[in-house]
Design an enzyme around this catalytic site. Structure first.
Site, PDB file in Angstrom:
ATOM      1  N   ASP A  21      -0.625   1.857  25.951  1.00  0.00           N
ATOM      2  CA  ASP A  21       0.307   0.813  26.385  1.00  0.00           C
ATOM      3  C   ASP A  21      -0.431  -0.271  27.177  1.00  0.00           C
ATOM      4  O   ASP A  21      -1.439   0.007  27.823  1.00  0.00           O
ATOM      5  CB  ASP A  21       1.417   1.444  27.239  1.00  0.00           C
ATOM      6  CG  ASP A  21       2.590   0.503  27.425  1.00  0.00           C
ATOM      7  OD1 ASP A  21       2.718  -0.473  26.655  1.00  0.00           O
ATOM      8  OD2 ASP A  21       3.391   0.736  28.351  1.00  0.00           O
ATOM      9  N   HIS A  38      -3.765  -6.470  21.020  1.00  0.00           N
ATOM     10  CA  HIS A  38      -3.804  -5.378  20.037  1.00  0.00           C
ATOM     11  C   HIS A  38      -5.200  -5.289  19.401  1.00  0.00           C
ATOM     12  O   HIS A  38      -5.713  -4.189  19.181  1.00  0.00           O
ATOM     13  CB  HIS A  38      -2.742  -5.579  18.960  1.00  0.00           C
ATOM     14  CG  HIS A  38      -1.335  -5.568  19.500  1.00  0.00           C
ATOM     15  ND1 HIS A  38      -0.885  -4.604  20.371  1.00  0.00           N
ATOM     16  CD2 HIS A  38      -0.276  -6.407  19.310  1.00  0.00           C
ATOM     17  CE1 HIS A  38       0.387  -4.850  20.686  1.00  0.00           C
ATOM     18  NE2 HIS A  38       0.772  -5.934  20.054  1.00  0.00           N
ATOM     19  N   LEU A 132     -12.770  16.608  14.477  1.00  0.00           N
ATOM     20  CA  LEU A 132     -11.527  16.144  15.103  1.00  0.00           C
ATOM     21  C   LEU A 132     -10.466  15.784  14.061  1.00  0.00           C
ATOM     22  O   LEU A 132     -10.786  15.148  13.050  1.00  0.00           O
ATOM     23  CB  LEU A 132     -11.852  14.898  15.945  1.00  0.00           C
ATOM     24  CG  LEU A 132     -10.661  14.141  16.540  1.00  0.00           C
ATOM     25  CD1 LEU A 132     -10.082  14.884  17.737  1.00  0.00           C
ATOM     26  CD2 LEU A 132     -11.062  12.730  16.963  1.00  0.00           C
TER      27      LEU A 132
HETATM   28  C1  FPP Z   1       1.370  -1.023  23.262  1.00  0.00           C
HETATM   29  O1  FPP Z   1       1.081  -2.214  23.969  1.00  0.00           O
HETATM   30  C2  FPP Z   1       0.615  -0.925  22.024  1.00  0.00           C
HETATM   31  C3  FPP Z   1       1.136  -0.936  20.768  1.00  0.00           C
HETATM   32  C4  FPP Z   1       2.581  -1.074  20.497  1.00  0.00           C
HETATM   33  C5  FPP Z   1       0.315  -0.844  19.563  1.00  0.00           C
HETATM   34  C6  FPP Z   1      -0.960  -0.067  19.653  1.00  0.00           C
HETATM   35  C7  FPP Z   1      -1.832  -0.509  18.549  1.00  0.00           C
HETATM   36  C8  FPP Z   1      -3.163  -0.652  18.608  1.00  0.00           C
HETATM   37  C9  FPP Z   1      -3.983  -0.260  19.749  1.00  0.00           C
HETATM   38  C10 FPP Z   1      -3.883  -1.258  17.464  1.00  0.00           C
HETATM   39  C11 FPP Z   1      -3.928  -0.526  16.171  1.00  0.00           C
HETATM   40  C12 FPP Z   1      -4.032   0.947  16.252  1.00  0.00           C
HETATM   41  C13 FPP Z   1      -4.892   1.745  15.559  1.00  0.00           C
HETATM   42  C14 FPP Z   1      -4.659   3.197  15.617  1.00  0.00           C
HETATM   43  C15 FPP Z   1      -6.027   1.245  14.782  1.00  0.00           C
HETATM   44  P1  FPP Z   1       2.268  -3.227  24.221  1.00  0.00           P
HETATM   45  O2  FPP Z   1       2.224  -4.256  23.164  1.00  0.00           O
HETATM   46  O3  FPP Z   1       3.566  -2.489  24.340  1.00  0.00           O
HETATM   47  O4  FPP Z   1       1.854  -3.823  25.610  1.00  0.00           O
HETATM   48  P2  FPP Z   1       2.828  -4.391  26.740  1.00  0.00           P
HETATM   49  O5  FPP Z   1       3.645  -3.235  27.236  1.00  0.00           O
HETATM   50  O6  FPP Z   1       1.885  -4.910  27.779  1.00  0.00           O
HETATM   51  O7  FPP Z   1       3.661  -5.467  26.117  1.00  0.00           O
END
Ligand code: FPP
Length: 248
Positions: A21, A38, A132
């Site tokens: 997050d 992201h 893994l």
């Molecule tokens: C949360 O941050 C993150 C996500 C909803 C997406 C996670 C995705 C990645 C790390 C990239 C792709 C993944 C892989 C496995 C290659 P948020 O957007 O909710 O952050 P915020 O709470 O600050 O808005």
């Protein structure tokens, strides 16, 4: 000295789950678009997968896209889907090199065809790897998973394949998308939010929870080691007393 040197190999979690997050806030702090957060999150994913594989952890589950994430602005959803396709494509050789097996949980049928095809391709390519197991939670939410399990169990009962008194923890678990995957001993959430957000609700009944203020793109191998050390210093009692544990 790295935190890694202090880790006791025999006391590592068999299954580590992570709620990644803070990508959006990481980007906002830099005046960038959320998708930049992201993109940098992918780098943290790579570090974490490599770190977990090097340590010999058996399962790593990453909450990459929740059922609720479909409600985000369309450009962000599309950006995340493209990032996924790109990451799966680019990282498949590294997964092979590191003996990592890819799996996915969630409502995979709701993913765009291109994502599903790439995902299934890499799941097949890596199926015989024995290191893994990396589990991506995609279009996943625990309530969806539990309701889905109940529907399937009800269907089996209706067809006479199962009777209500046969339902047990084990039968229920076999109807979850995590079937065959052991429960996580440790759940990490980044970004300072102390919530579970509909993730693995059944499976984390006895998991240790670790929250860090760091935004996901700032999560490194060293931070992973720190979380693992913190976990190793806890006593897991499963409802028993300390004395009972020490007697065993
Ligand atoms: C949360 O941050 C993150 C996500 C909803 C997406 C996670 C995705 C990645 C790390 C990239 C792709 C993944 C892989 C496995 C290659 P948020 O957007 O909710 O952050 P915020 O709470 O600050 O808005």
């Amino acid at each position: 000295m790295s935190f890694k040197d202090k880790i006791i190999k025999e006391k590592l979690p068999n299954h580590l789950a992570i709620i990644m997050d803070g990508n959006g806030r990481w980007a906002k702090m830099r005046g960038e678009h959320r998708i930049i957060g992201h993109q940098n999150g992918v780098e943290a994913v790579k570090q974490t997968v490599e770190g977990a594989a090097e340590l010999g952890i058996s399962y790593l589950t990453l909450y990459a896209f929740s059922t609720e994430n479909w409600n985000r602005p369309k450009d962000e959803v599309m950006g995340l889907m493209s990032l996924l396709v790109e990451a799966i494509e680019n990282e498949t050789p590294t997964l092979m090199k590191n003996n990592v097996r890819l799996q996915a949980i969630g409502d995979l049928g709701s993913l765009p065809e291109e994502v599903r095809a790439k995902l299934n391709g890499t799941i097949s390519t890596t199926a015989s790897n024995s290191g893994l197991t990396l589990v991506l939670a995609l279009s996943y939410s625990s309530r969806w998973e539990i309701v889905n399990a109940v529907k399937n169990i009800a269907g089996e009962i209706a067809k006479g394949e199962l009777s209500p008194d046969q339902i047990s923890n084990a039968v229920f678990e076999n109807h979850l998308t995590t079937k065959g995957i052991p429960d996580p001993e440790l759940l990490i959430r980044t970004s300072g939010e102390n919530r579970i957000s509909n993730f693995l609700l059944w499976q984390i009944a006895y998991s240790e929870l670790y929250f860090t203020e760091l935004f996901w793109p700032d999560f490194t191998k060293e931070e992973l080691y720190k979380a693992l050390l913190n976990y190793q210093n806890r006593e897991r009692r499963f409802g028993k007393t300390s004395e009972q544990l020490n007697d065993n």
